[in-house]
Motif scaffolding. Structure first.
Motif, mmCIF file in Angstrom:
data_model
loop_
_atom_site.group_PDB
_atom_site.id
_atom_site.type_symbol
_atom_site.label_atom_id
_atom_site.label_comp_id
_atom_site.label_asym_id
_atom_site.label_seq_id
_atom_site.Cartn_x
_atom_site.Cartn_y
_atom_site.Cartn_z
ATOM 1 N N GLU A 32 0.823 -1.212 0.000
ATOM 2 C CA GLU A 32 0.000 0.000 0.000
ATOM 3 C C GLU A 32 0.855 1.260 0.000
ATOM 4 O OE1 GLU A 32 -2.455 -0.367 3.427
ATOM 5 O OE2 GLU A 32 -3.756 -1.918 2.565
ATOM 6 N N GLN A 33 2.033 1.181 0.600
ATOM 7 C CA GLN A 33 2.920 2.331 0.684
ATOM 8 C C GLN A 33 3.829 2.478 -0.530
ATOM 9 O OE1 GLN A 33 4.803 1.225 4.344
ATOM 10 N NE2 GLN A 33 3.214 2.112 5.648
ATOM 11 N N GLY A 34 3.682 1.593 -1.511
ATOM 12 C CA GLY A 34 4.497 1.673 -2.716
ATOM 13 C C GLY A 34 5.868 1.053 -2.574
ATOM 14 N N ARG A 35 6.065 0.218 -1.565
ATOM 15 C CA ARG A 35 7.339 -0.459 -1.374
ATOM 16 C C ARG A 35 7.376 -1.760 -2.179
ATOM 17 N NH1 ARG A 35 6.981 4.372 0.999
ATOM 18 N NH2 ARG A 35 8.136 4.566 2.946
ATOM 19 N N GLU A 36 8.571 -2.255 -2.421
ATOM 20 C CA GLU A 36 8.734 -3.550 -3.081
ATOM 21 C C GLU A 36 8.521 -4.647 -2.035
ATOM 22 O OE1 GLU A 36 9.478 -5.899 -6.485
ATOM 23 O OE2 GLU A 36 9.262 -3.727 -6.289
ATOM 24 N N VAL A 37 7.794 -5.695 -2.422
ATOM 25 C CA VAL A 37 7.561 -6.832 -1.528
ATOM 26 C C VAL A 37 8.188 -8.070 -2.139
ATOM 27 C CG1 VAL A 37 5.834 -8.284 -0.392
ATOM 28 C CG2 VAL A 37 5.411 -5.829 -0.671
ATOM 29 N N LEU A 38 9.027 -8.754 -1.365
ATOM 30 C CA LEU A 38 9.663 -9.987 -1.809
ATOM 31 C C LEU A 38 9.370 -11.079 -0.793
ATOM 32 C CD1 LEU A 38 11.988 -7.447 -2.161
ATOM 33 C CD2 LEU A 38 12.968 -9.223 -3.623
ATOM 34 N N ALA A 39 9.361 -12.306 -1.246
ATOM 35 C CA ALA A 39 9.096 -13.439 -0.356
ATOM 36 C C ALA A 39 10.019 -14.588 -0.710
ATOM 37 C CB ALA A 39 7.637 -13.868 -0.455
ATOM 38 N N VAL A 40 10.477 -15.292 0.307
ATOM 39 C CA VAL A 40 11.357 -16.440 0.134
ATOM 40 C C VAL A 40 10.494 -17.694 0.046
ATOM 41 C CG1 VAL A 40 13.222 -17.789 1.168
ATOM 42 C CG2 VAL A 40 13.203 -15.288 1.404
ATOM 43 N N PRO A 41 10.560 -18.446 -1.049
ATOM 44 C CA PRO A 41 9.713 -19.639 -1.177
ATOM 45 C C PRO A 41 10.138 -20.735 -0.213
ATOM 46 C CG PRO A 41 11.321 -19.565 -2.955
ATOM 47 C CD PRO A 41 11.464 -18.271 -2.200
ATOM 48 N N GLY A 42 9.166 -21.564 0.166
ATOM 49 C CA GLY A 42 9.459 -22.673 1.067
ATOM 50 C C GLY A 42 8.700 -23.917 0.674
ATOM 51 N N SER A 43 8.947 -24.972 1.409
ATOM 52 C CA SER A 43 8.312 -26.254 1.119
ATOM 53 C C SER A 43 6.806 -26.189 1.345
ATOM 54 C CB SER A 43 8.912 -27.348 2.003
ATOM 55 O OG SER A 43 8.125 -28.523 1.942
ATOM 56 N N PRO A 44 6.016 -26.710 0.409
ATOM 57 C CA PRO A 44 4.558 -26.752 0.616
ATOM 58 C C PRO A 44 4.160 -27.667 1.768
ATOM 59 C CG PRO A 44 5.168 -27.981 -1.346
ATOM 60 C CD PRO A 44 6.408 -27.271 -0.897
ATOM 61 N N LEU A 45 5.097 -28.471 2.265
ATOM 62 C CA LEU A 45 4.813 -29.367 3.382
ATOM 63 C C LEU A 45 4.981 -28.675 4.727
ATOM 64 C CD1 LEU A 45 6.653 -32.580 2.091
ATOM 65 C CD2 LEU A 45 4.255 -31.933 1.803
ATOM 66 N N ASP A 46 5.532 -27.468 4.730
ATOM 67 C CA ASP A 46 5.769 -26.741 5.974
ATOM 68 C C ASP A 46 4.769 -25.595 6.082
ATOM 69 O OD1 ASP A 46 6.684 -25.298 8.148
ATOM 70 O OD2 ASP A 46 8.792 -25.436 7.587
ATOM 71 N N PRO A 47 3.883 -25.627 7.078
ATOM 72 C CA PRO A 47 2.882 -24.556 7.199
ATOM 73 C C PRO A 47 3.510 -23.176 7.383
ATOM 74 C CG PRO A 47 2.816 -26.023 9.117
ATOM 75 C CD PRO A 47 3.701 -26.674 8.110
ATOM 76 N N ARG A 48 4.752 -23.131 7.860
ATOM 77 C CA ARG A 48 5.425 -21.846 8.032
ATOM 78 C C ARG A 48 5.785 -21.203 6.695
ATOM 79 N NH1 ARG A 48 9.660 -24.230 12.357
ATOM 80 N NH2 ARG A 48 9.655 -25.773 10.685
#
Length: 356
Positions: free
Chosen positions: A238-254
């Motif tokens: 919403e603030q116009g910042r870049e958002v990045l995410a580190v992918p993880g195992s679909p078996l881990d709820p985290r």
């Protein structure tokens, strides 16, 4: 600002019913905090309630507590206020900073994630923070367990900022006391709340908004689907910042939260190089336009009550209220601010209003 102006700024910010949205409008409307404080009783009375700003003694106690800690009070109307945070609409009116406040004006990236994080994710966050720090970036996080702690640890030598939910001296969790001391020594700890205040649940979304507001990009490393880190990511977008995410195992709820962010369009992050590339492509941030500023005159009682009747406990976009009223946007917003000061409605960042 003169000392008297700073005291008035703090006093207005600490008035119970004056949130960041109302504060910004009052400064725009009346020109300075002293004039806004003088107008408060009439504005609240217009909307059917009374409001009492904090006493001079209470302001003296807060300033003395900050001085005892060696903390600096930063006001959003001053050039010393962090420029990225000043561009948020609206910014927090005040910020206490303990440590090296110069870090707040350097290029910054936030790293956030799960409190109960896997060992591999904690190691990843620590290593990436160190690499980004070596590249000249300051790392921002929230001093929580897990990913936050690891990110701070990785950036201790190059510069890190911890944003707290309570006062600038409220160390939570207590197990991070030693890390807190290291950050005060070589980094910076900030909070919008008064020294001595203990954090409560409602403080953490506001803290998350400051984490994203201080940063040019936010990286999420492990987060469950209802994680507070996803709130930080949403606020960043919403603030116009870049958002990045580190992918993880679909078996881990985290990993579900971070994977879902990628599904929704967040940039995939496999290391510091991805963050640096994202920052290279990020255009300059500017203060967003605010359509409600500069009310030409005071709203009358009939308009205030008509607007109040349109409100419900469910937040609604202010633009929709303007359309339903068929009145000038600036007058509608001025009426909403008066209702907010009187404790009859709540104004939230993002242009939403609800009945209390």
């Amino acid at each position: 600002m003169s000392p008297n102006e700073r005291r008035a700024w703090l006093k207005l910010a600490r008035t119970e019913t004056v949130g960041p949205v109302a504060f910004a409008h009052l400064i725009d409307r009346f020109g300075d905090a002293e004039a806004a404080l003088a107008a408060l009783p009439d504005l609240a009375r217009n909307a059917g309630r009374s409001v009492i700003p904090p006493s001079d003694a209470a302001i003296d106690r807060e300033l003395a507590a900050g001085e005892t800690l060696g903390a600096r009070l930063l006001c959003s109307g001053e050039l010393t206020f962090p420029p990225l945070l000043a561009a948020v609409d609206p910014p927090p009116p005040v910020l206490w900073a303990r440590g090296n406040a110069e870090l707040l004006v350097r290029p910054t990236v936030a790293i956030v994630g799960a409190r109960v994080a896997s060992a591999s994710a904690q190691g990843f966050a620590r290593g990436m923070a160190a690499e980004l720090g070596a590249a000249g970036l300051v790392i921002v996080s929230g001093l929580a367990r897990g990913i936050d702690k690891s990110a701070h640890e990785g950036a201790l030598r190059t510069g890190t900022v911890a944003v707290l939910g309570g006062g600038v001296d409220d160390i939570y969790p207590a197990e991070n006391t030693a890390l807190y001391g290291q950050i005060v020594e070589s980094g910076c700890v900030v909070s919008e709340n008064e020294p001595g205040r203990k954090a409560v649940a409602r403080d953490f979304p506001r803290r998350n908004r400051i984490i994203s507001g201080l940063s040019r990009a936010v990286v999420v490393v492990e987060a469950e689907i209802r994680s507070g880190s996803l709130i930080t990511a949403r606020l960043a977008a919403e603030q116009g910042r870049e958002v990045l995410a580190v992918p993880g195992s679909p078996l881990d709820p985290r990993a579900r939260g971070a994977n879902d962010l990628i599904r929704q369009g967040a940039a995939l992050c496999e290391g510091a190089d991805d963050v640096l590339r994202a920052l290279e492509g990020l255009s300059g941030l500017r203060e967003p336009e605010h359509p409600y500023r500069g009310a030409p005159s005071d709203p009358d009682e009939a308009l205030r009550e008509r607007i109040y009747a349109l409100l419900s406990p469910t937040p609604a976009p202010i633009d929709e209220i303007v359309r339903a009223c068929a009145a000038p946007a600036s007058l509608v917003f001025a009426a909403l601010v008066e209702l907010s000061i009187a404790g009859r409605c709540e104004l939230a960042p993002g242009g939403m209003a609800s009945r209390i």
